[in-house]
Design an enzyme around this catalytic site. Structure first.
Site, PDB file in Angstrom:
ATOM      1  N   LYS A   1       4.783   0.192   8.018  1.00 52.77           N
ATOM      2  CA  LYS A   1       5.903  -0.388   8.129  1.00 52.77           C
ATOM      3  C   LYS A   1       5.755  -1.585   9.130  1.00 52.77           C
ATOM      4  CE  LYS A   1       7.555   3.657   7.080  1.00 52.77           C
ATOM      5  NZ  LYS A   1       6.726   4.065   6.061  1.00 52.77           N
TER       6      LYS A   1
ATOM      7  N   TYR B   1      10.700  13.137  11.351  1.00 58.32           N
ATOM      8  CA  TYR B   1      10.462  12.714   9.890  1.00 58.32           C
ATOM      9  C   TYR B   1      10.268  13.595   9.132  1.00 58.32           C
ATOM     10  CZ  TYR B   1       7.963  10.048   6.400  1.00 58.32           C
ATOM     11  OH  TYR B   1       7.237   9.402   5.004  1.00 58.32           O
TER      12      TYR B   1
ATOM     13  N   ASP C   1       5.829  10.069  17.058  1.00 62.49           N
ATOM     14  CA  ASP C   1       5.951   9.326  15.873  1.00 62.49           C
ATOM     15  C   ASP C   1       6.546   7.856  16.726  1.00 62.49           C
ATOM     16  OD1 ASP C   1       6.549   7.691  14.206  1.00 62.49           O
ATOM     17  OD2 ASP C   1       6.731   9.384  12.629  1.00 62.49           O
TER      18      ASP C   1
ATOM     19  N   ARG D   1     -17.560   4.843   5.893  1.00 64.70           N
ATOM     20  CA  ARG D   1     -16.669   5.608   6.159  1.00 64.70           C
ATOM     21  C   ARG D   1     -16.447   5.724   7.679  1.00 64.70           C
ATOM     22  NH1 ARG D   1     -17.514  10.694   6.237  1.00 64.70           N
ATOM     23  NH2 ARG D   1     -18.698  10.830   4.417  1.00 64.70           N
TER      24      ARG D   1
HETATM   25  C1  LIG Z   1       9.125   7.791  11.142  1.00 66.84           C
HETATM   26  C2  LIG Z   1       8.116   7.593  10.045  1.00 66.84           C
HETATM   27  N1  LIG Z   1       7.062   8.150  10.450  1.00 66.84           N
HETATM   28  C3  LIG Z   1       5.921   8.228   9.332  1.00 66.84           C
HETATM   29  C4  LIG Z   1       6.200   7.694   8.148  1.00 66.84           C
HETATM   30  C5  LIG Z   1       4.913   7.730   7.069  1.00 66.84           C
HETATM   31  O1  LIG Z   1       4.529   6.545   6.805  1.00 66.84           O
HETATM   32  P1  LIG Z   1       3.681   6.768   5.377  1.00 66.84           P
HETATM   33  O2  LIG Z   1       4.646   6.431   4.239  1.00 66.84           O
HETATM   34  O3  LIG Z   1       2.684   5.375   5.570  1.00 66.84           O
HETATM   35  O4  LIG Z   1       2.860   7.814   5.183  1.00 66.84           O
HETATM   36  C6  LIG Z   1       7.597   7.246   7.587  1.00 66.84           C
HETATM   37  C7  LIG Z   1       7.519   6.646   6.321  1.00 66.84           C
HETATM   38  O5  LIG Z   1       8.704   6.347   5.902  1.00 66.84           O
HETATM   39  C8  LIG Z   1       8.363   7.070   8.875  1.00 66.84           C
HETATM   40  O6  LIG Z   1       9.692   6.653   8.483  1.00 66.84           O
END
Ligand SMILES: Cc1ncc(COP(=O)(O)O)c(C=O)c1O
Length: 413
Positions: A229, A132, A204, A77
């Site tokens: 993504k 988000y 983000d 880990r």
């Molecule tokens: C802008 C953005 N940030 C974070 C996330 C979260 O990512 P995860 O689905 O890997 O938790 C997403 C997922 O759609 C997103 O669109």
């Protein structure tokens, strides 16, 4: 800013040292670094890629070593050669101001852990209203319970964020462009004001990736990516990461260790493999996204296209100043029409899947509405809104598919 001491003994000084010791080769272009970073061919018996360590227990050669924790690795880990290769590759991508990277099991885990690393009970944070949605849920569901208050602000606020900063404001969370709604934020202006008042800035950065927005060079302290993504790029892994500057790295690493977060070895391997082709995939997403966005701009059914790389977009000047590219994700506002016409459009499409997430090789579309959860700003675009992800397909084929969708829309009105 939270100090590592707040969390007790920093659990992994050796790994922080490791992260900081190797300076990224700054003379190389990002495209080259994506190919070369995190590779130690000699240590891999000449093989190009690192081994995938499926590992928990690490054995110590002697009792003395075990008692003294004398070993390069202590436990699966807490880091393996596979995780270090990925961390090294990601760190060089974020540039000289990146002191280290923490790998997380998802993008949302990266967001929540980064936030937890900078706040404590009695603190206040500022979060963009365009964030988000699950980030907002985390603030309302976990931070509130911990005694951390969140104020949401207009994403277009810029330096006026000064008016919202309180003596106990520890962090400002930005996201550009905004989730689904694509507002651009003046991140350098916000960071300047936040730092003057002692608050750290988190972003983000999933939309641009460090290839198209070098967040840590623009005043951000903790830059988050949902690696699910574009890093993964094939819609088949769950992964996230946080890049930190020297001031925020110790608390980030400590928080991650307290929470016991780590990533499965196969997802780390796929993330590293995805990184190698990130530049070429993103360039194609950028081009194809703009081609389809420009075509949609000319459609009579479309009122507006929300894409900061379009000259018509209100955020275009900031995008041009701070970013070097765009990905394949943008939204449109349709002229007012019955919901059944929008559904007919979506149901007719054969090359656009209907699914959340994005950043993979395939095109996607979703119907969305930010109105129900915005609190600092009013979301009233004037018509139904769709978010598109433009994948790696031929744009002529995609446009022909959309044309068939618009014909079905007209028939259903
Ligand atoms: C802008 C953005 N940030 C974070 C996330 C979260 O990512 P995860 O689905 O890997 O938790 C997403 C997922 O759609 C997103 O669109």
């Amino acid at each position: 800013m939270a100090d590592a001491a707040v969390y007790g003994r920093p659990l992994e000084p050796d790994r922080i040292d490791h992260a900081m010791a190797k300076k990224p080769p700054t003379s190389l272009k990002p495209e080259t670094r994506l190919v070369t970073a995190g590779r130690d061919t000699k240590g891999q018996h000449g093989f190009v890629n690192p081994a995938v360590y499926h590992a928990s227990t690490v054995l110590y050669p002697t009792a003395e070593d075990q008692v003294a924790h004398r070993s390069r690795y202590q436990y699966g880990r807490r880091g393996t050669p596979t995780s270090e290769a990925l961390e090294d590759a990601l760190r060089t991508l974020d540039g000289e101001n990146c002191a280290g990277v923490s790998l997380m099991p998802s993008g949302l885990a990266a967001i929540s852990t980064a936030l937890l690393s900078v706040v404590g009970s009695g603190d206040h944070i500022l979060v963009t209203d365009s964030v988000y949605r699950p980030t907002r849920n985390f603030c309302e569901g976990v931070l509130k319970r911990m005694g951390v208050a969140t104020t949401y602000y207009d994403p277009l606020i810029g330096a006026d964020i000064a008016k919202l900063l309180q003596p106990n404001t520890k962090a400002v969370f930005v996201e550009a462009p905004g989730s689904q709604s694509f507002e651009m934020q003046d991140i350098p202006a916000i960071a300047k004001v936040a730092h003057a008042k002692g608050a750290v800035v988190l972003t983000d950065n999933t939309w641009a990736t460090p290839l198209y927005f070098r967040a840590l060079d623009k005043g951000v302290d903790l830059s988050i990516q949902a690696g699910t993504k574009y890093i993964g790029g094939h819609s088949d892994i769950m992964f996230g990461c946080v890049s930190a500057n020297a001031a925020t790295l110790p608390a980030l690493k400590a928080t991650m260790n307290y929470l016991g977060l780590c990533v499965g070895p196969d997802d780390m391997f796929l993330a590293l493999r995805g990184l190698r082709t990130l530049a070429v995939r993103l360039a194609r997403h950028h081009q194809s996204g703009l081609t389809v966005a420009r075509w949609l701009e000319r459609r009579p059914e479309v009122a507006r296209v929300l894409h900061p790389a379009l000259e018509s977009d209100p955020g275009h000047a900031i995008w041009k100043r701070d970013f070097t590219g765009a990905c394949g994700l943008f939204s449109i506002v349709l002229k007012p029409m019955p919901e059944k016409a929008v559904h007919a459009f979506m149901n007719e499409l054969s090359l656009f899947g209907m699914g959340y997430s994005w950043g993979g090789f395939e095109s996607l579309v979703i119907l969305f509405d930010c109105a129900e959860y915005r609190t600092a700003t009013k979301w009233a675009p004037g018509g139904p809104t769709l978010r598109f992800h433009i994948g790696l397909e031929d744009t002529g084929d995609l446009i022909a598919d959309l044309e068939r969708g618009f014909a079905a829309m007209a028939a259903a009105k």
